[in-house]
Design a protein around this motif. Structure first.
Motif, short mmCIF file in Angstrom:
data_model
loop_
_atom_site.label_atom_id
_atom_site.label_comp_id
_atom_site.label_asym_id
_atom_site.label_seq_id
_atom_site.Cartn_x
_atom_site.Cartn_y
_atom_site.Cartn_z
N GLY A 31 -1.99 -1.59 -3.56
CA GLY A 31 -2.21 -1.14 -2.20
C GLY A 31 -3.11 -2.08 -1.43
O GLY A 31 -3.96 -2.75 -2.01
N ILE A 32 -2.91 -2.14 -0.13
CA ILE A 32 -3.77 -2.93 0.76
C ILE A 32 -4.18 -2.01 1.90
O ILE A 32 -3.31 -1.53 2.65
CB ILE A 32 -3.02 -4.16 1.32
N ASP A 33 -5.46 -1.74 2.00
CA ASP A 33 -5.96 -0.89 3.09
C ASP A 33 -5.79 -1.63 4.41
O ASP A 33 -6.29 -2.74 4.58
CB ASP A 33 -7.43 -0.55 2.84
N LEU A 34 -5.06 -1.02 5.35
CA LEU A 34 -4.81 -1.65 6.64
C LEU A 34 -5.77 -1.16 7.71
O LEU A 34 -5.69 -1.60 8.86
CB LEU A 34 -3.37 -1.37 7.08
N GLY A 35 -6.66 -0.23 7.34
CA GLY A 35 -7.56 0.35 8.33
C GLY A 35 -6.88 1.45 9.11
O GLY A 35 -5.65 1.64 9.02
N GLU A 36 -7.67 2.23 9.85
CA GLU A 36 -7.16 3.33 10.67
C GLU A 36 -6.29 4.30 9.87
O GLU A 36 -5.29 4.82 10.38
CB GLU A 36 -6.42 2.79 11.90
#
Length: 114
Positions: A31-36
């Motif tokens: 996973g890659i946290d994309l923000g918001e």
């Protein structure tokens, strides 16, 4: 590297149509946290006997939507699925939490807002 966008609704059909166990090695789901409140989930494969041939299927989701499990297609995926449950606080169907973190650990440490 080839990268294909899919949706969680078509995840099992897309990976099921692609994955040939004697041709492709499943590396991980990540996973890659994309923000918001958004995350990019990636299911990563490498081709046996071919250096640098990587295929990534990815889907964008929020943190609240349950993620279908691909374990019925790729039994070894259970480790990666349990990792994203612990590290991002996601819900993956059938995957339990607590493999990588102790009960008193920081909850979902790879989520950007943690």
């Amino acid at each position: 590297m080839m990268k294909y966008e899919i949706t969680l609704a078509t995840l099992l059909a897309d990976i099921g149509a692609f994955y040939e166990p004697k041709k492709w090695h499943f590396l991980t789901v990540n996973g890659i946290d994309l923000g918001e409140g958004k995350i990019e989930l990636q299911w990563i494969f490498s081709k046996y006997h071919v250096k640098d041939e990587i295929v990534i299927y990815y889907a964008i989701s929020d943190y609240e939507t349950p993620i279908p499990s691909v374990v019925s297609l790729i039994p070894s995926a259970f480790m990666g699925e349990r990792e994203i449950v612990d590290m991002f606080g996601l819900t993956v169907e059938g995957a339990e939490k607590g493999l990588y973190l102790d009960e008193d650990s920081l909850p979902h440490p790879l989520r950007g807002e943690s």
